[in-house]
Scaffold this motif. Sequence first.
Motif, PDB file in Angstrom:
ATOM      1  N   LYS A 265     -45.711  21.174   0.655  1.00 60.30           N
ATOM      2  CA  LYS A 265     -45.431  20.808   1.877  1.00 60.30           C
ATOM      3  C   LYS A 265     -46.666  19.914   2.427  1.00 60.30           C
ATOM      4  O   LYS A 265     -46.687  19.365   3.258  1.00 60.30           O
ATOM      5  N   GLY A 266     -47.847  20.140   1.613  1.00 56.43           N
ATOM      6  CA  GLY A 266     -49.104  19.492   2.103  1.00 56.43           C
ATOM      7  C   GLY A 266     -49.846  20.320   3.199  1.00 56.43           C
ATOM      8  O   GLY A 266     -50.919  19.931   3.604  1.00 56.43           O
ATOM      9  N   GLU A 267     -49.477  21.620   3.104  1.00 58.31           N
ATOM     10  CA  GLU A 267     -50.254  22.690   4.061  1.00 58.31           C
ATOM     11  C   GLU A 267     -51.045  23.421   3.368  1.00 58.31           C
ATOM     12  O   GLU A 267     -50.817  24.529   3.130  1.00 58.31           O
ATOM     13  N   PHE A 268     -52.227  22.765   2.779  1.00 57.85           N
ATOM     14  CA  PHE A 268     -53.026  23.653   2.008  1.00 57.85           C
ATOM     15  C   PHE A 268     -54.031  24.530   2.488  1.00 57.85           C
ATOM     16  O   PHE A 268     -54.166  25.462   1.744  1.00 57.85           O
ATOM     17  N   VAL A 269     -54.385  24.403   3.808  1.00 58.92           N
ATOM     18  CA  VAL A 269     -55.003  25.539   4.534  1.00 58.92           C
ATOM     19  C   VAL A 269     -54.380  26.735   4.886  1.00 58.92           C
ATOM     20  O   VAL A 269     -54.668  27.883   4.372  1.00 58.92           O
ATOM     21  N   GLU A 270     -52.926  26.556   5.255  1.00 58.87           N
ATOM     22  CA  GLU A 270     -51.917  27.572   5.356  1.00 58.87           C
ATOM     23  C   GLU A 270     -51.706  28.245   3.755  1.00 58.87           C
ATOM     24  O   GLU A 270     -51.434  29.442   3.833  1.00 58.87           O
ATOM     25  N   ALA A 271     -51.735  27.395   2.734  1.00 55.64           N
ATOM     26  CA  ALA A 271     -51.486  28.017   1.606  1.00 55.64           C
ATOM     27  C   ALA A 271     -52.780  29.026   1.258  1.00 55.64           C
ATOM     28  O   ALA A 271     -52.433  30.327   0.621  1.00 55.64           O
ATOM     29  N   ALA A 272     -53.819  28.792   1.531  1.00 55.02           N
ATOM     30  CA  ALA A 272     -55.283  29.608   1.224  1.00 55.02           C
ATOM     31  C   ALA A 272     -54.969  30.919   2.067  1.00 55.02           C
ATOM     32  O   ALA A 272     -55.185  32.017   1.780  1.00 55.02           O
ATOM     33  N   HIS A 273     -54.537  30.677   3.440  1.00 56.74           N
ATOM     34  CA  HIS A 273     -54.214  31.792   4.331  1.00 56.74           C
ATOM     35  C   HIS A 273     -53.361  32.905   3.819  1.00 56.74           C
ATOM     36  O   HIS A 273     -53.176  34.152   3.797  1.00 56.74           O
ATOM     37  N   ALA A 274     -52.108  32.154   3.026  1.00 54.35           N
ATOM     38  CA  ALA A 274     -51.195  32.990   2.680  1.00 54.35           C
ATOM     39  C   ALA A 274     -51.593  33.948   1.532  1.00 54.35           C
ATOM     40  O   ALA A 274     -51.250  35.025   1.352  1.00 54.35           O
ATOM     41  N   ILE A 275     -52.524  33.182   0.568  1.00 56.71           N
ATOM     42  CA  ILE A 275     -52.954  33.951  -0.373  1.00 56.71           C
ATOM     43  C   ILE A 275     -53.903  35.051  -0.062  1.00 56.71           C
ATOM     44  O   ILE A 275     -53.946  36.367  -0.421  1.00 56.71           O
ATOM     45  N   LYS A 276     -54.965  34.959   1.004  1.00 54.38           N
ATOM     46  CA  LYS A 276     -55.660  35.715   1.571  1.00 54.38           C
ATOM     47  C   LYS A 276     -55.255  37.177   2.315  1.00 54.38           C
ATOM     48  O   LYS A 276     -55.921  37.759   2.551  1.00 54.38           O
ATOM     49  N   GLU A 277     -53.886  36.830   2.592  1.00 57.64           N
ATOM     50  CA  GLU A 277     -53.318  37.902   3.239  1.00 57.64           C
ATOM     51  C   GLU A 277     -53.145  39.253   2.219  1.00 57.64           C
ATOM     52  O   GLU A 277     -53.496  40.318   2.556  1.00 57.64           O
ATOM     53  N   SER A 278     -53.471  38.800   0.929  1.00 58.45           N
ATOM     54  CA  SER A 278     -53.272  39.767   0.005  1.00 58.45           C
ATOM     55  C   SER A 278     -54.341  39.810  -1.111  1.00 58.45           C
ATOM     56  O   SER A 278     -54.732  40.991  -1.641  1.00 58.45           O
ATOM     57  N   SER A 279     -55.281  38.739  -1.125  1.00 57.76           N
ATOM     58  CA  SER A 279     -56.423  38.828  -1.944  1.00 57.76           C
ATOM     59  C   SER A 279     -57.682  38.245  -1.135  1.00 57.76           C
ATOM     60  O   SER A 279     -57.721  37.306  -0.438  1.00 57.76           O
ATOM     61  N   SER A 280     -58.990  38.897  -1.462  1.00 60.81           N
ATOM     62  CA  SER A 280     -60.066  38.655  -0.611  1.00 60.81           C
ATOM     63  C   SER A 280     -60.946  37.661  -1.622  1.00 60.81           C
ATOM     64  O   SER A 280     -61.869  36.968  -0.991  1.00 60.81           O
ATOM     65  N   LEU A 281     -60.425  37.100  -2.806  1.00 58.83           N
ATOM     66  CA  LEU A 281     -61.172  36.413  -3.732  1.00 58.83           C
ATOM     67  C   LEU A 281     -60.506  35.179  -4.305  1.00 58.83           C
ATOM     68  O   LEU A 281     -60.445  35.415  -5.533  1.00 58.83           O
ATOM     69  N   PRO A 282     -59.637  34.750  -3.801  1.00 56.47           N
ATOM     70  CA  PRO A 282     -58.947  33.541  -4.554  1.00 56.47           C
ATOM     71  C   PRO A 282     -59.579  32.692  -5.256  1.00 56.47           C
ATOM     72  O   PRO A 282     -59.143  32.383  -6.226  1.00 56.47           O
ATOM     73  N   ALA A 283     -60.780  32.054  -4.753  1.00 49.20           N
ATOM     74  CA  ALA A 283     -61.431  31.035  -5.557  1.00 49.20           C
ATOM     75  C   ALA A 283     -61.941  31.980  -6.871  1.00 49.20           C
ATOM     76  O   ALA A 283     -61.991  31.238  -7.638  1.00 49.20           O
ATOM     77  N   VAL A 284     -62.268  33.091  -6.893  1.00 44.43           N
ATOM     78  CA  VAL A 284     -62.666  33.716  -8.179  1.00 44.43           C
ATOM     79  C   VAL A 284     -61.464  33.968  -8.845  1.00 44.43           C
ATOM     80  O   VAL A 284     -61.417  33.590 -10.161  1.00 44.43           O
ATOM     81  N   CYS A 285     -60.405  34.562  -8.352  1.00 43.44           N
ATOM     82  CA  CYS A 285     -59.222  34.998  -9.131  1.00 43.44           C
ATOM     83  C   CYS A 285     -58.516  33.645  -9.839  1.00 43.44           C
ATOM     84  O   CYS A 285     -58.410  33.657 -11.023  1.00 43.44           O
TER      85      CYS A 285
END
Length: 786
Positions: free
Chosen positions: A393-413
């Motif tokens: 949908k082009g909502e890139f920040v919201e995508a990151a926030h959705a990941i970080k609800e479960s993962s503290s280290l998304p850029a690492v993973c």
Amino acid sequence: MNKIVSKELYSEKVFKLVVEAPLIARSRKAGNFVIVRIGEKGERIPLTIAEADVEKGTITLVVQAVGLSSTKLIKMKEGEYLTDVVGPLGKPTEIENYGTVLCAGGGVGVAPMLPIVQALKAAGNKVIAVLAGRNKDLIIMEDEMRAAADEVIIMTDDGSYGKKGLVTQGMEEVINREKVDKCFAIGPAIMMKFCCILTKKYGIPTDVSLNTIMVDGTGMCGACRISIGGKTKFVCVDGPEFDGHEVDFDEMLKRLGGFKPQEMEAYEAHASKLDQCDCWKKSEEDAEEVKVQSAPQEIGAETEEDKSRNAEWRVELRKAITPKERMAKQRCEMEELDADYRATSLHEEVNRGLSAQVAVAEAQRCLDCNNPGCVKGCPVSIDIPRFIKHIEKGEFVEAAHAIKESSSLPAVCGRVCPQEKQCESQCIHLKTKGNPVAIGYLERFAADYEREHNAVAPIVPNEKKGKKVAVVGSGPAGLTCAGDLVRRGYDVTVFEALHALGGVLKYGIPEYRLPNEIVDFEINNLKNSGVKFVKDCIVGKTITTKQLEEEGYSAIFVASGAGLPNFMGIPGENLINIMSSNEYLTRVNLMDASNPDSDTPIVFGKHVAVIGGGNTAMDSVRTAKRLGAETATIIYRRSEEEMPARIEEVRHAKEEGVIFHTLCNPIEYLADEQGRVQKMVLQKMQLGEPDASGRRRPEPIPGATETVDVDLVVVSIGVSPNPIIPNSVEGLDLGRKGTIAVNENMQSNIPTLFAGGDIVRGGATVILAMGDGKKAAESIDQMLSE
């Protein structure tokens, strides 16, 4: 940082330093040592603690200038700060009432001998001390020794003080006049060798304290290994004191010279600058942390209705492109640095990331399944379809926030996790023989976009619980647990043994795979969310779990990793220039040893062999290539099909010119006249029936061997759990290989102590360690909420 309280000159190159270190002073015992670092580019050097004052919170170190780092140290002034002091390390001296004890100290070895003499005397022994030096100026701490021992004998080589002669002559004089029940010897390795030859002749049990090359001092690297009775031991965790009659002093003497050429070159290069060095001034880092800009919208701000697969926005996305059209789209490819170029670049990341256009196109391949297998394949249960649909949908920040609800280290993973064996292996595209959605690439894209656009969402904790939790280790398991607990309202402090935060993410994974700035960013985000970090603190040594409980911590999560490297136990394995992958990568990654400004030495091998076939082996061999190796070769006992390394890592290594020598295994290393490895004997193998891992078992082909030239060997055959915490907690149940035994809630048999990651698994991936940290946080919260 640790302040130098006082400085006293003993001789031209020997000084006594009294240093502020209250926790170390409180925990120190006779025989313990510390690791000291001077300056951000300084190496980690071991120094034995001579004295400790618990009331003043100080320890005493006696330092002799023998190289660049020790010379920098003795040039420091009162009021200046050591960058790092960590300890107390090593096993304490075994003190009992032996009877008459002979204590031989040579040179600065007298300093660590002093607390042993004091403890022996307090235990009821008659203590006779023999102090030796080349001349009068090198006899130190005589007054302190006379106050502690029953008798002190002084020996000098030139006869300028005391009796003329070697330390062994003074010892033999005592042995010939009265019965000696026990001997301790501390000093130069050659001195201890001849002391042990003497006492062995008379049948007197003798303990020696070994001061070998070290990097971390906690057992992680194996640089300090030595042969004791024909078996390899680590001086930092098994010693530093050993039965002197069992020590292979000849091997030790050779290993002590392992970095001599590099050390001499470094000293000559820096000698003229030593007086101008300001590396010991107090760091501004302690006063000001990096602040991460936050987005106004917090993590978890979406309503439960918006998160649902049946949310209107997701239904509209599914309608916009038919499943057939989505399945027909080709998986994206990530841009990479040119192989020839990147093979010479140690710090530039190989994978360059996705553009927004490519990320959206890849997200359109996701069918937004009703029963998504990808989520089940994720150890931290990220809502993968939701974050991917936000990208579509082009909502890139919201995508990151959705990941970080479960993962503290998304850029690492997104960079280092084996998605092909986890979430992507469950993708529905595989059922139609297609390629899975590039979940890892998209996770990295979302996390990078959030960081690069200063849109990091703050972790807004639930109502404060008013309870403290200690986390041991700042690797992936510890960071994940800390992030989840602070989100749940707990006061969290992370205790890290090293001088840098990040654990294996920093010392183990090269920057061309995982840049340090990514790890630092994730850690700073946790700091700004309220997580506290304490470096240079070894739980089990500097402070115990019992002391943490006394300080008000309601629960402890142990994530100290499996930092003890495994070796094969074959002839010649302790030769110079044979090291573990932990040591090699720590020198290069954590200590920046290949940088000319770094004080830590490194070997630039021309013909490098790396033993093993996992990701760490690939990191090691690719690093060797970047450091200028003419040939960098993987030696693996199975075939390439059985290699546990990621397919991408193997491909990258091949593109960069790494040689793969499979179905062979080293059985012996051969040395040159200096004790440096120069050849390796390989046993050719064939594959038999599958073993417990499901891979076909390698079997030697009788009589089939070959010998190859090498000048650097890196052993990367796995790790074992670090024993410091397991051995320090009374009554703690352990697993078969020394791991901490836990239940399904990551809880040990001690109700307030939880554990996860490699200290439980014995060696696993970043994402599995994170899964353990997440589960532990949930279990701790449940226990403390009851």
